[in-house]
Design a protein around this motif. Structure first.
Motif, PDB file in Angstrom:
ATOM      1  N   SER A 397       1.079  -1.345   0.204  1.00 62.19           N
ATOM      2  CA  SER A 397      -0.008   0.078  -0.184  1.00 62.19           C
ATOM      3  C   SER A 397       0.988   1.336  -0.061  1.00 62.19           C
ATOM      4  CB  SER A 397      -0.989  -0.197   1.413  1.00 62.19           C
ATOM      5  OG  SER A 397      -0.177   0.155   2.539  1.00 62.19           O
ATOM      6  N   PHE A 426     -10.705  -1.668  -0.994  1.00 60.72           N
ATOM      7  CA  PHE A 426     -10.068  -1.028   0.178  1.00 60.72           C
ATOM      8  C   PHE A 426     -10.940  -0.858   1.409  1.00 60.72           C
ATOM      9  CE2 PHE A 426      -7.207   2.293  -2.236  1.00 60.72           C
ATOM     10  CZ  PHE A 426      -6.187   1.152  -2.492  1.00 60.72           C
ATOM     11  N   ARG A 450      -4.526   3.870   2.133  1.00 61.21           N
ATOM     12  CA  ARG A 450      -5.817   3.833   1.361  1.00 61.21           C
ATOM     13  C   ARG A 450      -6.595   5.062   1.354  1.00 61.21           C
ATOM     14  NH1 ARG A 450      -7.873  -2.513   3.231  1.00 61.21           N
ATOM     15  NH2 ARG A 450      -5.936  -3.678   2.269  1.00 61.21           N
TER      16      ARG A 450
END
Length: 619
Positions: A397, A426, A450
């Motif tokens: 990520s 997500f 995210r």
């Protein structure tokens, strides 16, 4: 040891390590000998630890008991204390020495909760919400993503139990490295709920915290209202009104009919969805111009508001080659075709959102390099070939925001009129952690990464969405693909895990827009009733990305005419326009019957549904 707060008495049993809570109407006590920690070598129960000592604990805000635990190569403390302010009971597990790797810690023990009585029930934030009576006939032990918080297993980091209108709520404060477990055998007569603290980057390394609140004469509405107050105190609440003030497109989206269609499907031979018997079924292309014609058709049918969720619009097709998906699908018309479609949508005063993905990391992607994949313990890379694109890892990520910015800079450079964006999985999948030395990421940092992707969309004037909803994302998330009851994601032949109840909407209805499935099950429920009950949006059309998955089981649904679909969608949309900015203040099962339900919104709007007759009433 014992201490008091108003009408609550807390006591700690030093011999059994149990905590007991006495209220005027009932008692709660944790189970004996259930707390343990798991290492590579063994399962070590707290009561078997070699050295255990207790001392009173007191600070300026509360008091309780501090316990020291010492065993070979391991030392940790626990603190159990209540606030003077309101009696909130706090639990803190604190690592002191960790010579041996701890895989998980189960503490505190679950509450004793055994009685064959339907008025004894547990509340799980499994997707939209689940009420599990102690008498429920189906076993429940397995949860999606192994019960990890911040996934579809828990949209909010709390659970609760109520017995005869006396209840408690357990709130996990350090939820990003935590999961919960449920133990409910077929027909009960008990349900055990407890937390499992997980290591971060291979170590426990910081204190883990939860708190408990106790209530009298309560039900699940009480717990949801109290949790809303907690969320407001913590700064977790960002309402749709606030989001609309930042971007007026929020108001434009409210009341839209959601249309989910695709452009290109290409299933790789190494995908688990590849059809060996009929290879022609694996691939399909619909041009951008064809989709533009369909949009114009909806306009002619009198649809005032519409949001198009477009799958498979990029060169390699749906769920292929992420994150290297560009350009727009050339066989379907390329960038010019996508722009023409977006212009058509703009001219109709409709909205366009593109499906995108920044977790699945496909081996066929041009920039794929295993060095940038998520690396777990022992340098392993989780991999599979479940989706259309075949073999994949997970993208660390740390790189997701940069890939998002790279791709959308090019998309917007082609003057695509984009008002929404769908960043897949997500808010559904559990947070990842990566131990690669060049890009280490904890689960908490993963959620931050995210969230940065959603924030970037907001900075570009684009409304961000994702697959489901989750509290950690609500500061930026405006809408989602769905936030369903668990049973809606499974075939009707599968037994239900409990009774669906809108726990999430009772807390956060006025903070995010949720479209709902609208199918009519053959001989079963009309899902439109749940859309109305929840004051949500409606799917006018939802083409399945994969057969018989993600809540799409075509052979189970009645075939409805387009005219009927439009009419049903308009009913739901009109209600959403009325209540989208309102809190859901009450839900009830009329006469305690799950087939008769009612919700009440802040402005007094009341929706009643009858699942026997498949009817509804809006007042």
């Amino acid at each position: 040891m014992e201490w008091n707060w108003k009408n609550l008495t807390f006591s700690f049993k030093e011999d059994t390590l149990q905590i007991k809570i006495h209220t005027p109407d009932t008692n709660w006590i944790t189970q004996k000998h259930r707390a343990y920690l798991l290492t590579d070598e063994r399962k070590l129960y707290f009561h078997d630890i070699k050295s255990i000592s207790h001392i009173p604990y007191k600070n300026g805000i509360g008091e309780g008991v501090l316990t020291h635990y010492l065993d070979d190569g391991l030392a940790f403390d626990t603190i159990i204390w209540s606030e003077y302010r309101n009696g909130t009971l706090h639990f803190e597990w604190i690592p002191i020495k960790e010579d041996k790797n701890i895989k998980e810690v189960v503490w505190p023990s679950p509450m004793e909760f055994e009685a064959y009585d339907s008025h004894w029930y547990s509340l799980l934030n499994l997707q939209q919400g689940l009420l599990l009576p102690n008498t429920w006939k189906e076993e429940l032990t397995k949860l999606p993503f192994d019960g990890q918080f911040a996934s579809s297993s828990a949209y909010m980091p709390w659970f609760g139990q109520i017995k005869n209108r006396n209840g408690y709520m357990c709130i996990c404060e350090t939820y990003w490295d935590c999961a919960y477990s449920v133990e409910h055998p077929a027909n009960g007569p008990y349900t055990n709920l407890f937390l499992r603290w997980l290591p971060s980057m291979g170590h426990m390394c910081y204190p883990r915290k939860m708190q408990m609140h106790f209530y009298q004469n309560c039900d699940y509405n009480t717990l949801c209202k109290e949790y809303r107050l907690y969320a407001e105190e913590k700064g977790k609440v960002t309402t749709l009104k606030e989001k609309c003030a930042k971007n007026p497109l929020v108001d434009k989206l409210i009341g839209s009919g959601f249309v989910h269609m695709g452009i290109k499907t290409f299933v790789q031979k190494d995908s688990s969805f590849y059809d060996q018997k009929d290879p022609e079924k694996n691939n399909s292309i619909t041009s951008f111009s064809k989709r533009a014609e369909e949009i114009l058709h909806y306009k002619k049918q009198g649809i005032k508001k519409l949001y198009l969720h477009l799958d498979g619009w990029a060169q390699y097709g749906y769920d292929n080659n992420h994150p290297d998906i560009l350009p727009a699908c050339e066989e379907a018309g390329g960038w010019e075709g996508l722009k023409a479609l977006s212009d058509t949508i703009k001219n109709c005063n409709y909205m366009l959102g593109l499906h995108d993905q920044y977790r699945d990391y496909y081996h066929r992607a041009a920039s794929y390099d295993p060095a940038y994949s998520v690396h777990t313990a022992n340098a392993k890379r989780p991999s599979h070939a479940s989706w259309a694109g075949g073999h994949q890892d997970y993208l660390c990520s740390a790189f997701a925001p940069l890939y998002v910015k790279r791709n959308y800079t090019e998309i917007l450079a082609h003057n695509i009129h984009l008002e929404g964006s769908y960043l897949d999985v997500f808010t559904c999948n559990e947070p990842d952690e990566c131990i690669h030395p060049y890009h280490p990421v904890s689960r908490r940092q993963c959620l931050d990464n995210r969230l940065e992707c959603f924030s970037y969309m907001q900075s570009q004037g684009i409304l961000p969405s994702s697959e489901e909803v989750n509290e950690w994302a609500l500061s930026q998330l405006v809408y989602c693909h769905y936030a369903p009851y668990d049973f809606q994601m499974h075939a009707s032949s599968e037994p239900r895990k409990g009774i669906p109840v809108p726990l999430f909407n009772l807390v956060y209805h006025d903070c995010v827009l949720i479209p709902w499935p609208m199918e009519k099950q053959k001989g079963g429920d009309d899902f439109m009733l749940y859309a109305l009950l929840n004051g949500g949006g409606a799917y006018l059309r939802k083409d399945a990305a994969y057969p018989n998955t993600d809540g799409m089981f075509e052979n189970e649904y009645e075939k409805l005419s387009e005219e009927e679909c439009i009419k049903r969608c308009q009913i739901v949309a009109q209600l959403q326009e009325k209540v989208a900015y309102q809190k859901m203040v009450h839900h009830e099962f009329i006469h305690h019957d799950p087939h008769l339900q009612k919700t009440v919104f802040e402005d007094g709007t009341t929706i009643t549904i009858d699942l026997y007759k498949q009817t509804f009433k809006i007042q």
